[in-house]
Enzyme design. Structure first.
Site, PDB file in Angstrom:
ATOM      1  N   CYS A 158      29.017   1.693 -43.383  1.00  0.00           N
ATOM      2  CA  CYS A 158      29.018   2.981 -42.699  1.00  0.00           C
ATOM      3  C   CYS A 158      27.899   3.881 -43.195  1.00  0.00           C
ATOM      4  O   CYS A 158      27.484   4.795 -42.506  1.00  0.00           O
ATOM      5  CB  CYS A 158      30.352   3.691 -42.891  1.00  0.00           C
ATOM      6  SG  CYS A 158      31.729   2.567 -42.980  1.00  0.00           S
ATOM      7  N   GLY A 166      42.011  -0.030 -40.342  1.00  0.00           N
ATOM      8  CA  GLY A 166      42.081   0.682 -41.609  1.00  0.00           C
ATOM      9  C   GLY A 166      41.862   2.179 -41.465  1.00  0.00           C
ATOM     10  O   GLY A 166      42.559   2.983 -42.097  1.00  0.00           O
ATOM     11  N   SER A 173      43.669  -3.873 -42.852  1.00  0.00           N
ATOM     12  CA  SER A 173      42.923  -4.085 -41.618  1.00  0.00           C
ATOM     13  C   SER A 173      42.613  -5.563 -41.414  1.00  0.00           C
ATOM     14  O   SER A 173      42.118  -6.233 -42.320  1.00  0.00           O
ATOM     15  CB  SER A 173      41.621  -3.278 -41.676  1.00  0.00           C
ATOM     16  OG  SER A 173      40.876  -3.476 -40.498  1.00  0.00           O
TER      17      SER A 173
END
Ligand SMILES: *Cc1c(COP(=O)(O)O)cnc(C)c1O
Length: 381
Positions: free
Chosen positions: A323, A69, A197
């Site tokens: 993240c 992605g 993804s």
């Protein structure tokens, strides 16, 4: 263990692994080879493109394999910026995009791009009127995600696409959370580029694709050999591509049943949390929401301590996105939808799969209730 972090990544299912294995040891040829073994690999790439194109209503030669992605998002935005420079340098995106989009736009700003970041309302839906007003004669790209990875809100993609098409502007959508979960038709939604993804829908990590409509000009991001029609160099990741195709086939085969089950579990978990735990606030839209997404902020509770305590009970959840976990920055998505920094720091994301059970949801609610109570008690509340 109770795994509730499927928006970060999913389990690669056995049928995907089984499909991949022979391509490591038996069919290891380079797709560029002019012998049988190479042709076997080449055919695997062609087949995978056909499978994926069919799910989107696209053509096989509009599908390009990438390393996931992040690369797809980088490629889409950078390539359009380069190819359409003579038309303009204005890009429209939103404040709630994944960092793969936001940081790419920030990078391009330093190269001279002008970027407008659209707001989202309290539920995380972008404002179509604001989008229309943001369009300028030099706007070359609108990039708005299909569904948000933190709060699960699904955007009015069809309407955004219609606005882009009417103005002759390219529309890219980061569909990493949506592809494989929701049916997508690129023509119907006027999507010119779409990122997906594999590891977000039970495929392998490190492989994804970018759909680039044949109408869109897009330069290469990775320079080298002539793979992917000269647009994405590098020896093809054949096992990964085969695994991606297997994951796509499975995702579309089980989509209705899988998402039906996830929705049921999601709504049960949401209602149990709201019933059992005081000061719980659901983040994101209640109904226009990814099937497996649950995101709550609990008054006076920082997600970091709650996550550690959940982990001690074998429950894997996350803060904002994977993240941003580990950093103390509050989620940019929560801040953009008007949450206070405290609420944003308290966001707890639980993303389900069809493998979860109602019994697990009951355990999670019980543990959460205890943990939230304990944290509040320690803080003297
Ligand atoms: C996971 C994710 C990405 C990044 O995809 P990778 O394959 O992990 O690089 C991009 N956008 C969204 C919305 C995501 O959820």
């Amino acid at each position: 263990m109770i795994y509730l972090d499927n928006a970060a990544t999913t389990r690669t299912v056995p049928e995907v692994v089984d499909a991949m294995l022979p391509y490591f040891t038996e069919y290891y040829g380079n797709a560029g080879g002019i012998y049988g073994l190479g042709n076997k690999s080449k055919k695997a790439v062609i087949d995978a493109k056909e499978t994926i194109a069919a799910t989107l209503g696209a053509e096989p030669n509009e599908i390009y394999f990438t390393a996931g992605g992040t690369e797809s998002d980088n490629w889409a935005i950078k390539a359009v910026y380069e190819a359409y420079r003579d038309k303009g340098k204005h890009i429209i995106t939103s404040k709630i995009e994944h960092h793969a989009v936001l940081h790419t736009c920030e990078y391009l700003s330093k190269q001279g791009a002008e970027v407008t970041y659209l707001d989202a309302d309290a539920d995380g839906v972008i404002d179509l009127e604001q989008l229309k007003k943001a369009i300028r004669p030099d706007t070359i790209l609108i990039s708005v995600m299909y569904a948000n990875n933190e709060i699960g809100t699904i955007q009015p993609v069809r309407e955004i696409g219609a606005i882009a098409a009417e103005q002759g502007i390219l529309f890219h959508t980061d569909a990493v959370q949506a592809y494989g979960q929701l049916p997508i038709d690129v023509a119907e939604c006027h999507i010119d580029m779409l990122s997906a993804s594999g590891h977000k829908f039970n495929g392998p990590k490190g492989v994804g694709f970018l759909y680039i409509s044949k109408k869109a000009k897009a330069h290469s991001l990775i320079h080298g050999g002539q793979q992917e029609r000269g647009r994405r160099a590098g020896t093809e990741n054949i096992p990964g591509i085969v695994g991606l195709e297997a994951a796509v086939k499975r995702a579309y085969r089980v989509m209705e049943e899988k998402t039906g089950r996830e929705k049921e579990l999601r709504d049960y978990l949401i209602s149990q949390i709201e019933q059992e735990i005081s000061g719980a606030r659901l983040n994101g839209h209640r109904t226009k929401r990814l099937p497996g997404n649950v995101n709550f902020s609990f008054e006076s509770v920082e997600s970091e301590s709650a996550l550690i305590m959940l982990d001690m009970q074998g429950i894997c959840a996350s803060g904002g996105s994977a993240c941003t976990t580990g950093s103390i920055d509050p989620s940019h998505v929560l801040l953009a939808i008007g949450a206070s920094p405290e609420t944003a720091r308290g966001a707890l994301r639980m993303t389900l799969s069809e493998e979860n059970t109602k019994e697990e949801m009951d355990i999670v609610v019980e543990e959460l209730k205890r943990i939230v109570g304990k944290i509040r008690e320690m803080r003297g509340i």
